[in-house]
Design a protein around this motif. Structure first.
Motif, PDB file in Angstrom:
ATOM      1  N   THR A 106      63.873 -23.527 -29.824  1.00 22.15           N
ATOM      2  CA  THR A 106      65.050 -22.705 -29.547  1.00 22.15           C
ATOM      3  C   THR A 106      65.805 -22.298 -30.801  1.00 22.15           C
ATOM      4  O   THR A 106      66.831 -21.637 -30.714  1.00 22.15           O
ATOM      5  CB  THR A 106      66.013 -23.475 -28.615  1.00 22.15           C
ATOM      6  N   ASN A 107      65.295 -22.662 -31.976  1.00 17.57           N
ATOM      7  CA  ASN A 107      66.013 -22.355 -33.216  1.00 17.57           C
ATOM      8  C   ASN A 107      65.598 -21.025 -33.827  1.00 17.57           C
ATOM      9  O   ASN A 107      65.985 -20.710 -34.953  1.00 17.57           O
ATOM     10  CB  ASN A 107      65.805 -23.481 -34.237  1.00 17.57           C
ATOM     11  N   GLY A 108      64.807 -20.256 -33.102  1.00 16.28           N
ATOM     12  CA  GLY A 108      64.379 -18.959 -33.606  1.00 16.28           C
ATOM     13  C   GLY A 108      63.163 -19.004 -34.501  1.00 16.28           C
ATOM     14  O   GLY A 108      62.687 -17.970 -34.971  1.00 16.28           O
ATOM     15  N   GLN A 109      62.638 -20.198 -34.751  1.00 15.64           N
ATOM     16  CA  GLN A 109      61.451 -20.343 -35.588  1.00 15.64           C
ATOM     17  C   GLN A 109      60.208 -19.984 -34.776  1.00 15.64           C
ATOM     18  O   GLN A 109      60.129 -20.244 -33.573  1.00 15.64           O
ATOM     19  CB  GLN A 109      61.343 -21.788 -36.090  1.00 15.64           C
ATOM     20  N   ALA A 110      59.236 -19.389 -35.444  1.00 18.18           N
ATOM     21  CA  ALA A 110      57.962 -19.054 -34.782  1.00 18.18           C
ATOM     22  C   ALA A 110      57.131 -20.318 -34.684  1.00 18.18           C
ATOM     23  O   ALA A 110      56.165 -20.521 -35.428  1.00 18.18           O
ATOM     24  CB  ALA A 110      57.227 -17.968 -35.554  1.00 18.18           C
ATOM     25  N   ALA A 111      57.512 -21.194 -33.766  1.00 17.60           N
ATOM     26  CA  ALA A 111      56.876 -22.509 -33.656  1.00 17.60           C
ATOM     27  C   ALA A 111      56.931 -22.982 -32.209  1.00 17.60           C
ATOM     28  O   ALA A 111      57.832 -22.609 -31.442  1.00 17.60           O
ATOM     29  CB  ALA A 111      57.564 -23.511 -34.573  1.00 17.60           C
ATOM     30  N   PHE A 112      55.967 -23.824 -31.855  1.00 16.05           N
ATOM     31  CA  PHE A 112      55.896 -24.369 -30.505  1.00 16.05           C
ATOM     32  C   PHE A 112      56.657 -25.687 -30.416  1.00 16.05           C
ATOM     33  O   PHE A 112      56.792 -26.421 -31.403  1.00 16.05           O
ATOM     34  CB  PHE A 112      54.431 -24.586 -30.108  1.00 16.05           C
ATOM     35  N   ASN A 113      57.141 -25.994 -29.213  1.00 20.56           N
ATOM     36  CA  ASN A 113      57.871 -27.240 -28.996  1.00 20.56           C
ATOM     37  C   ASN A 113      56.973 -28.331 -28.432  1.00 20.56           C
ATOM     38  O   ASN A 113      57.441 -29.336 -27.913  1.00 20.56           O
ATOM     39  CB  ASN A 113      59.072 -27.018 -28.064  1.00 20.56           C
ATOM     40  N   ARG A 114      55.685 -28.139 -28.523  1.00 19.56           N
ATOM     41  CA  ARG A 114      54.690 -29.106 -28.063  1.00 19.56           C
ATOM     42  C   ARG A 114      53.489 -29.040 -28.996  1.00 19.56           C
ATOM     43  O   ARG A 114      53.315 -28.065 -29.733  1.00 19.56           O
ATOM     44  CB  ARG A 114      54.281 -28.806 -26.623  1.00 19.56           C
ATOM     45  N   SER A 115      52.649 -30.047 -28.938  1.00 21.34           N
ATOM     46  CA  SER A 115      51.522 -30.098 -29.870  1.00 21.34           C
ATOM     47  C   SER A 115      50.207 -29.622 -29.256  1.00 21.34           C
ATOM     48  O   SER A 115      49.254 -29.341 -29.985  1.00 21.34           O
ATOM     49  CB  SER A 115      51.336 -31.518 -30.404  1.00 21.34           C
ATOM     50  N   ARG A 116      50.139 -29.522 -27.940  1.00 17.92           N
ATOM     51  CA  ARG A 116      48.874 -29.128 -27.314  1.00 17.92           C
ATOM     52  C   ARG A 116      49.139 -28.461 -25.970  1.00 17.92           C
ATOM     53  O   ARG A 116      50.248 -28.529 -25.425  1.00 17.92           O
ATOM     54  CB  ARG A 116      47.978 -30.343 -27.098  1.00 17.92           C
ATOM     55  N   LEU A 117      48.086 -27.855 -25.419  1.00 22.12           N
ATOM     56  CA  LEU A 117      48.154 -27.248 -24.101  1.00 22.12           C
ATOM     57  C   LEU A 117      46.751 -27.250 -23.516  1.00 22.12           C
ATOM     58  O   LEU A 117      45.774 -26.952 -24.224  1.00 22.12           O
ATOM     59  CB  LEU A 117      48.681 -25.809 -24.200  1.00 22.12           C
ATOM     60  N   ARG A 118      46.634 -27.579 -22.267  1.00 20.33           N
ATOM     61  CA  ARG A 118      45.336 -27.582 -21.595  1.00 20.33           C
ATOM     62  C   ARG A 118      44.879 -26.142 -21.365  1.00 20.33           C
ATOM     63  O   ARG A 118      45.680 -25.279 -21.018  1.00 20.33           O
ATOM     64  CB  ARG A 118      45.444 -28.311 -20.248  1.00 20.33           C
ATOM     65  N   ILE A 119      43.588 -25.866 -21.592  1.00 23.15           N
ATOM     66  CA  ILE A 119      43.041 -24.539 -21.328  1.00 23.15           C
ATOM     67  C   ILE A 119      41.974 -24.633 -20.247  1.00 23.15           C
ATOM     68  O   ILE A 119      41.439 -25.708 -19.972  1.00 23.15           O
ATOM     69  CB  ILE A 119      42.459 -23.881 -22.597  1.00 23.15           C
ATOM     70  N   ASP A 120      41.666 -23.489 -19.636  1.00 24.45           N
ATOM     71  CA  ASP A 120      40.693 -23.490 -18.550  1.00 24.45           C
ATOM     72  C   ASP A 120      39.339 -22.939 -19.011  1.00 24.45           C
ATOM     73  O   ASP A 120      39.155 -22.562 -20.172  1.00 24.45           O
ATOM     74  CB  ASP A 120      41.226 -22.691 -17.353  1.00 24.45           C
TER      75      ASP A 120
END
Length: 276
Positions: A106-120
């Motif tokens: 939420t700080n405007g940085q081009a960054a994710f707030n998590r380290s991973r995400l499941r894909i299909d």
């Protein structure tokens, strides 16, 4: 042996794609690393652990791993055999447009707030197709960029951006893109170049064009080139010259695309139509 080998497959102003091979020499945490821009990483062989502070993420083929800009991380290989991944950089503007807000800081940085995400499975298939295509040198930059964005959209989840104008405005946008493509069939356009010409972002351009025409932008361009080839087959003794004139990377690429579209090679069509 080097700790990893990053082979660039595609570099444009919108996206960058690297095939990264790591022999996996560090069973425990390796030294800290950092990247200057956020990457979305698709492991496709082996397994490793991605460490950010006390947070750990198992990196394997069912996950995509986020490496944020200027955020120190470490890698470990508790399982022998090394690993391989497709690592994708996307420009900050493209990331903000593609990624759902709930995945971003939420700080405007081009960054994710998590380290991973499941894909299909569909994302895995798209990734494999993109990797093999780029490694073969097949296709054009516009196609590769479009496939990369399609993969990211699939992996991150669909995010529909509402247009600020009505359907007539979007149709005019599509028409402008058509004029750009038709103005120079031999030019190897990038998404960013076309987007600048029509005044929108690359992601929005691909989305709206697909919605209105029912096919991706790069396939539309391919059809334009092939239709022009039908017209010019009688004017070229060497089909390789025609292929390069129309922007194909090679005679074999031209011949394969022509056969897929029309059911026969350019040479066979020329003979059957008695053009020469």
């Amino acid at each position: 042996m080097a700790e990893f080998d990053a082979h660039p497959l595609l570099i444009t102003g919108t996206v960058g794609v690297w095939d990264v091979i790591c022999p996996g020499v560090h069973k425990r945490k390796a030294a800290e690393e950092c990247v200057p821009a956020t990457h979305v990483v698709f492991p496709y062989r082996g397994v490793y652990v991605h460490h950010v502070g006390r947070t750990e993420a198992i990196a394997e083929a069912n996950q995509t791993i986020f490496i944020n800009e200027d955020e120190p991380y470490q890698i470990s290989h508790p399982v022998e055999g090394g690993d391989a991944s497709l690592s994708i950089w996307i420009s900050a503007a493209t990331l903000f447009e593609l990624a759902p807000k709930e995945y971003l800081r939420t700080n405007g940085q081009a960054a994710f707030n998590r380290s991973r995400l499941r894909i299909d499975a569909n994302a895995q298939t798209l990734m494999a197709s993109l990797r093999h295509s780029l490694n073969r040198g097949a296709g054009e930059t516009l196609e590769a960029e479009s496939l990369t964005i399609a993969l990211l959209r699939r992996a991150l989840g669909e995010r529909t951006r509402r247009a600020t104008n009505g359907s007539l405005g979007r149709q005019r946008l599509v028409d402008r893109a058509k004029l750009v493509l038709a103005s120079d069939l031999g030019r190897r356009w990038t998404l960013a170049e076309i987007a600048v010409e029509v005044g929108v972002s690359p992601v929005y351009l691909t989305q709206v064009f697909q919605q209105f025409e029912g096919i991706p932008l790069y396939r539309y361009q391919l059809q334009l080139r092939l239709a022009r080839a039908l017209d010019l087959l009688g004017d070229h003794d060497k089909l390789a010259d025609l292929a390069f004139e129309l922007g194909f990377s090679s005679h074999s690429h031209f011949s394969a695309a022509f056969k897929q579209a029309y059911g026969q090679t350019p040479s066979a069509f020329r003979r059957s139509a008695r053009i020469r």
